[in-house]
Design an enzyme around this catalytic site. Sequence first.
Site, PDB file in Angstrom:
ATOM      1  N   GLU A 173       0.826  -1.228   0.000  1.00  0.00           N
ATOM      2  CA  GLU A 173       0.000   0.000   0.000  1.00  0.00           C
ATOM      3  C   GLU A 173       0.854   1.271   0.000  1.00  0.00           C
ATOM      4  O   GLU A 173       0.656   2.169   0.831  1.00  0.00           O
ATOM      5  CB  GLU A 173      -0.959  -0.002   1.197  1.00  0.00           C
ATOM      6  CG  GLU A 173      -2.006  -1.077   1.089  1.00  0.00           C
ATOM      7  CD  GLU A 173      -3.133  -0.985   2.127  1.00  0.00           C
ATOM      8  OE1 GLU A 173      -3.008  -0.220   3.099  1.00  0.00           O
ATOM      9  OE2 GLU A 173      -4.140  -1.696   1.954  1.00  0.00           O
ATOM     10  N   GLU A 292      -5.679  -8.168  -0.536  1.00  0.00           N
ATOM     11  CA  GLU A 292      -6.389  -7.852   0.712  1.00  0.00           C
ATOM     12  C   GLU A 292      -7.842  -7.610   0.363  1.00  0.00           C
ATOM     13  O   GLU A 292      -8.148  -6.687  -0.401  1.00  0.00           O
ATOM     14  CB  GLU A 292      -5.805  -6.611   1.405  1.00  0.00           C
ATOM     15  CG  GLU A 292      -4.456  -6.875   2.050  1.00  0.00           C
ATOM     16  CD  GLU A 292      -3.959  -5.718   2.916  1.00  0.00           C
ATOM     17  OE1 GLU A 292      -4.791  -5.042   3.562  1.00  0.00           O
ATOM     18  OE2 GLU A 292      -2.733  -5.507   2.921  1.00  0.00           O
TER      19      GLU A 292
HETATM   20  O1  AHR Z   1      -5.342  -5.808   6.926  1.00  0.00           O
HETATM   21  C1  AHR Z   1      -5.158  -4.699   7.749  1.00  0.00           C
HETATM   22  C2  AHR Z   1      -4.384  -3.575   7.066  1.00  0.00           C
HETATM   23  O2  AHR Z   1      -5.151  -3.076   6.009  1.00  0.00           O
HETATM   24  C3  AHR Z   1      -3.088  -3.955   6.399  1.00  0.00           C
HETATM   25  O3  AHR Z   1      -2.012  -3.959   7.278  1.00  0.00           O
HETATM   26  C4  AHR Z   1      -2.915  -2.876   5.388  1.00  0.00           C
HETATM   27  O4  AHR Z   1      -2.172  -3.291   4.271  1.00  0.00           O
HETATM   28  C5  AHR Z   1      -4.331  -2.461   5.047  1.00  0.00           C
HETATM   29  O5  AHR Z   1      -4.503  -1.093   5.105  1.00  0.00           O
END
Ligand code: AHR
Length: 503
Positions: A173, A292
């Site tokens: 990210e 994610e």
């Molecule tokens: O999954 C929780 C967080 O969400 C992770 O660390 C990050 O990559 C995202 O913002």
Amino acid sequence: MVAARLTIDPNFSVGPIDRRLFGAFVEHLGRCVYDGLYEPGHVSADPEGFREDVIELVKEMGVSTIRYPGGNFVSGFRWEDSVGPRGTRPRRLDLAWHSTETNEVGLHEFSSWLNKVGSELMLAVNLGTRGVQAALDLLEYSNIPSGTALSDLRVTNGKRDAFGVKMWCLGNEMDGPWQLGHLSADDYGKVASQTAKAMRQLDPSLELVVCGSSSAHMPTFGEWERVVLTHTYEDVDYISCHAYYEEKNGDLASFLASAVDMDRFIESVVATADHVKAVSGSGKTINISFDEWNVWYIDRYQQVDRIEGIGNWPVAPRLLEDAYSVADAVVFGSLLISLLKHADRVTSASLAQLVNVIAPIMTEPGGPAWRQTTFFPFALTSRLATGSTLEVTLTSDVHETVLYGTVNTVDAVATHDGETGRTAVFLVNRSQTEEARVTIDLFALGDVTLLDAQTLADEYVYAKNTLAEKDRVGLRLNESVCLGDGVISLTLPPVSWTALSLA
Ligand code: AHR
């Protein structure tokens, strides 16, 4: 009563389903690792301190690849801290989650746990506070058999064979202002390209994931992908997508339609990647690693969980421990439908996360482990969705939502496995008040037997599984299914997710 009709034909395929679509994510965050999958002293702990009850649940979920060790955590992580004799490993500040990382579990221990659950390791390198050299060092340590300083160090640390890690994420990210070492698209694109080239010089067989946007709602979304891929197109194999959904302001109708947003997100990133392909005249295609995705009540983290204070850096605090309802699981199941529908371009995905932290599996220290509502759609989809995704024709009644306009009330996807002859259909009914009557034309499949029909629903859409009531919610046999003359008909309760299995 809502009405919907589906036609399934095994001759029309979207694309093969990569097993990596059923991946997950383990971050050094809260109680995911410590007091989650690892709890020495727990009655079910194995000699290495891993909870066997959790191992059994992860196996039951059918998790293919696991992304590790972060997440935001990775952007401040020094991998060298997490290897070598445990007694000498440093305790470090984890700035991402305002916690203390003890490094008691590191690369070797996690890899050993992965062997127990039968999943593949997907590693992320730190491009936040570190860069090319640290990434190369970790790669040498992990993948070179022996005969160099770092590969021999691995052998000294107890691992004779290389870890042989194939999939690597180039940071995490990096578009997010919250990320340690956050970069502009241009700066990140250059660093990612240099890191990828260097890593491939060491091991050309790697599969590399460049960071896309941390959400489709970031102000830089779209342009970030274009700029980053312009720098890295020939160096990487995947671009990442991240998306979390939650019910906001009591707007359950929009929340139930979250997969519409995921569909658009995927299609926009595919269009942008293909635009860069066209402009650069490249012959290769970049796919998506949706590494994610989940339901996450982020506001609760901001307002309740967030840790502060210069003297306050707890070890394994309770963070992001969302308890999921039936409605959450229905949305979750529909996100899986969205990923499957795009199997031609989404060839890897990671449910964020796996244990205790926005997780399908919860544990209590010294106590039980249990399945959240979201466990069920994941486990069943992972088991049934094999072979290829089929191009289904779906007509459904529609309804209005505040966030996504007019949406299909029933959404569905079908998969077919030519080797086993098995077909699966996954469906959601997004109506809050009405049952849906669905007709599925299976004529093109020939002689069909119904093997199973399982539905997740409840009179109370906010019912959850908790420590006090661990088995409140589960799958139930859908007894409405009728099969005859190449047609299946069934009824879906309001706010429900269903999986059909056919032979
Ligand atoms: O999954 C929780 C967080 O969400 C992770 O660390 C990050 O990559 C995202 O913002």
